[in-house]
Design a protein around this motif. Sequence first.
Motif, mmCIF file in Angstrom:
data_model
loop_
_atom_site.group_PDB
_atom_site.id
_atom_site.type_symbol
_atom_site.label_atom_id
_atom_site.label_comp_id
_atom_site.label_asym_id
_atom_site.label_seq_id
_atom_site.Cartn_x
_atom_site.Cartn_y
_atom_site.Cartn_z
ATOM 1 N N ALA A 86 -41.994 -1.755 38.158
ATOM 2 C CA ALA A 86 -41.895 -2.744 39.239
ATOM 3 C C ALA A 86 -43.238 -3.432 39.461
ATOM 4 N N ALA A 87 -44.330 -2.730 39.217
ATOM 5 C CA ALA A 87 -45.649 -3.356 39.334
ATOM 6 C C ALA A 87 -45.824 -4.466 38.295
ATOM 7 N N ARG A 88 -45.144 -4.350 37.177
ATOM 8 C CA ARG A 88 -45.215 -5.364 36.109
ATOM 9 C C ARG A 88 -44.181 -6.466 36.283
ATOM 10 N N TRP A 89 -42.938 -6.053 36.569
ATOM 11 C CA TRP A 89 -41.809 -6.977 36.510
ATOM 12 C C TRP A 89 -41.222 -7.326 37.871
ATOM 13 N N GLY A 90 -41.716 -6.709 38.918
ATOM 14 C CA GLY A 90 -41.221 -6.984 40.262
ATOM 15 C C GLY A 90 -40.269 -5.917 40.759
ATOM 16 N N GLU A 91 -40.201 -5.832 42.079
ATOM 17 C CA GLU A 91 -39.300 -4.870 42.695
ATOM 18 C C GLU A 91 -37.864 -5.368 42.594
ATOM 19 N N VAL A 92 -36.955 -4.438 42.385
ATOM 20 C CA VAL A 92 -35.527 -4.741 42.288
ATOM 21 C C VAL A 92 -34.761 -3.715 43.110
ATOM 22 N N ASP A 93 -33.544 -4.082 43.471
ATOM 23 C CA ASP A 93 -32.656 -3.134 44.147
ATOM 24 C C ASP A 93 -32.003 -2.241 43.103
ATOM 25 N N PRO A 94 -31.628 -1.024 43.486
ATOM 26 C CA PRO A 94 -30.911 -0.171 42.535
ATOM 27 C C PRO A 94 -29.591 -0.827 42.136
ATOM 28 N N TRP A 95 -29.220 -0.649 40.883
ATOM 29 C CA TRP A 95 -27.978 -1.210 40.364
ATOM 30 C C TRP A 95 -26.932 -0.103 40.351
ATOM 31 N N ASN A 96 -25.844 -0.291 41.080
ATOM 32 C CA ASN A 96 -24.779 0.694 41.202
ATOM 33 C C ASN A 96 -23.892 0.640 39.955
ATOM 34 N N LEU A 97 -24.029 1.613 39.088
ATOM 35 C CA LEU A 97 -23.241 1.654 37.858
ATOM 36 C C LEU A 97 -21.811 2.132 38.092
ATOM 37 N N ARG A 98 -21.562 2.722 39.242
ATOM 38 C CA ARG A 98 -20.192 3.175 39.538
ATOM 39 C C ARG A 98 -19.231 1.986 39.605
ATOM 40 N N THR A 99 -19.713 0.868 40.129
ATOM 41 C CA THR A 99 -18.848 -0.317 40.181
ATOM 42 C C THR A 99 -18.570 -0.851 38.777
ATOM 43 N N THR A 105 -14.373 -0.981 34.061
ATOM 44 C CA THR A 105 -13.953 -0.694 32.688
ATOM 45 C C THR A 105 -12.451 -0.448 32.594
ATOM 46 N N ALA A 106 -11.810 -0.121 33.707
ATOM 47 C CA ALA A 106 -10.363 0.114 33.700
ATOM 48 C C ALA A 106 -9.576 -1.183 33.518
ATOM 49 N N ARG A 107 -10.164 -2.321 33.897
ATOM 50 C CA ARG A 107 -9.405 -3.570 33.837
ATOM 51 C C ARG A 107 -10.057 -4.668 33.006
ATOM 52 N N GLU A 111 -21.322 -3.191 25.405
ATOM 53 C CA GLU A 111 -22.351 -2.161 25.207
ATOM 54 C C GLU A 111 -23.719 -2.803 25.361
ATOM 55 N N PRO A 112 -24.682 -2.096 25.824
ATOM 56 C CA PRO A 112 -24.707 -0.673 26.160
ATOM 57 C C PRO A 112 -24.277 -0.361 27.592
ATOM 58 N N TRP A 113 -23.819 -1.377 28.319
ATOM 59 C CA TRP A 113 -23.500 -1.178 29.735
ATOM 60 C C TRP A 113 -22.312 -0.250 29.940
ATOM 61 N N ALA A 114 -21.305 -0.315 29.092
ATOM 62 C CA ALA A 114 -20.166 0.597 29.225
ATOM 63 C C ALA A 114 -20.631 2.037 29.019
ATOM 64 N N TRP A 115 -21.463 2.250 28.009
ATOM 65 C CA TRP A 115 -21.992 3.598 27.737
ATOM 66 C C TRP A 115 -22.784 4.103 28.943
ATOM 67 N N VAL A 164 -32.772 -1.022 26.525
ATOM 68 C CA VAL A 164 -33.275 -2.390 26.345
ATOM 69 C C VAL A 164 -32.235 -3.131 25.524
ATOM 70 N N THR A 165 -31.827 -4.292 26.041
ATOM 71 C CA THR A 165 -30.743 -5.025 25.403
ATOM 72 C C THR A 165 -30.878 -6.516 25.616
ATOM 73 N N GLU A 166 -30.225 -7.259 24.759
ATOM 74 C CA GLU A 166 -30.142 -8.704 24.944
ATOM 75 C C GLU A 166 -28.847 -9.085 25.648
ATOM 76 N N THR A 167 -27.990 -8.105 25.904
ATOM 77 C CA THR A 167 -26.710 -8.328 26.560
ATOM 78 C C THR A 167 -26.892 -8.399 28.071
ATOM 79 N N VAL A 168 -26.493 -9.517 28.638
ATOM 80 C CA VAL A 168 -26.599 -9.702 30.088
ATOM 81 C C VAL A 168 -25.733 -8.659 30.785
ATOM 82 N N PRO A 169 -26.254 -8.039 31.852
ATOM 83 C CA PRO A 169 -25.448 -7.039 32.559
ATOM 84 C C PRO A 169 -24.178 -7.650 33.146
ATOM 85 N N PRO A 170 -23.093 -6.888 33.136
ATOM 86 C CA PRO A 170 -21.838 -7.412 33.679
ATOM 87 C C PRO A 170 -21.876 -7.505 35.205
#
Length: 145
Positions: free
Chosen positions: A71-84, A89-91, A96-100, A139-145
């Motif tokens: 965060a000191a390098r790239w800025g502060e962010v909020d936690p990302w809730n992976l449960r959502t 993934t059900a619908r 990848e790699p976000w599903a994993w 680390v990925t080039e895939t934009v998070p869903p």
Amino acid sequence: MNIARHVALVDELCYRPFPAEYGPSDVGFEGPGHHVAVLEGEGGPVDGPAGWAVAVERLEKDRDALYAALAARWGEVDPWNLRTVLLRTAREEIPEPWAWLSARAGVAWLWEVRGTGRWAAVAVTGRDPGDVPQLVAVVTETVPP
């Protein structure tokens, strides 16, 4: 935990070429468009639910210390809730790699790494006492869903 070593590895992965196929790597595993590095882990099953809880708590503290450095390098962010993401993934098809990651972690710290076209996340995997807890970097080039 060696924060400087972990930050250096995440930096390296932000510029390392992606492979054409899925497979193991020198730091974890990788596939087209992503790298997953195991930064720390138990190396095998932990001793019961209490041992699992202690391991997860230690790794979460290490994840949050790594967050502070990144965060000191790239800025502060909020936690990302992976449960959502996992619920989605059900619908829908989650790339990848976000599903994993969503199948294995509840929350991640996530940044868009300026100037690289890549995203970086750090998380603790091992949702259940039967899982082996690990601190991972994605680390990925895939934009998070």
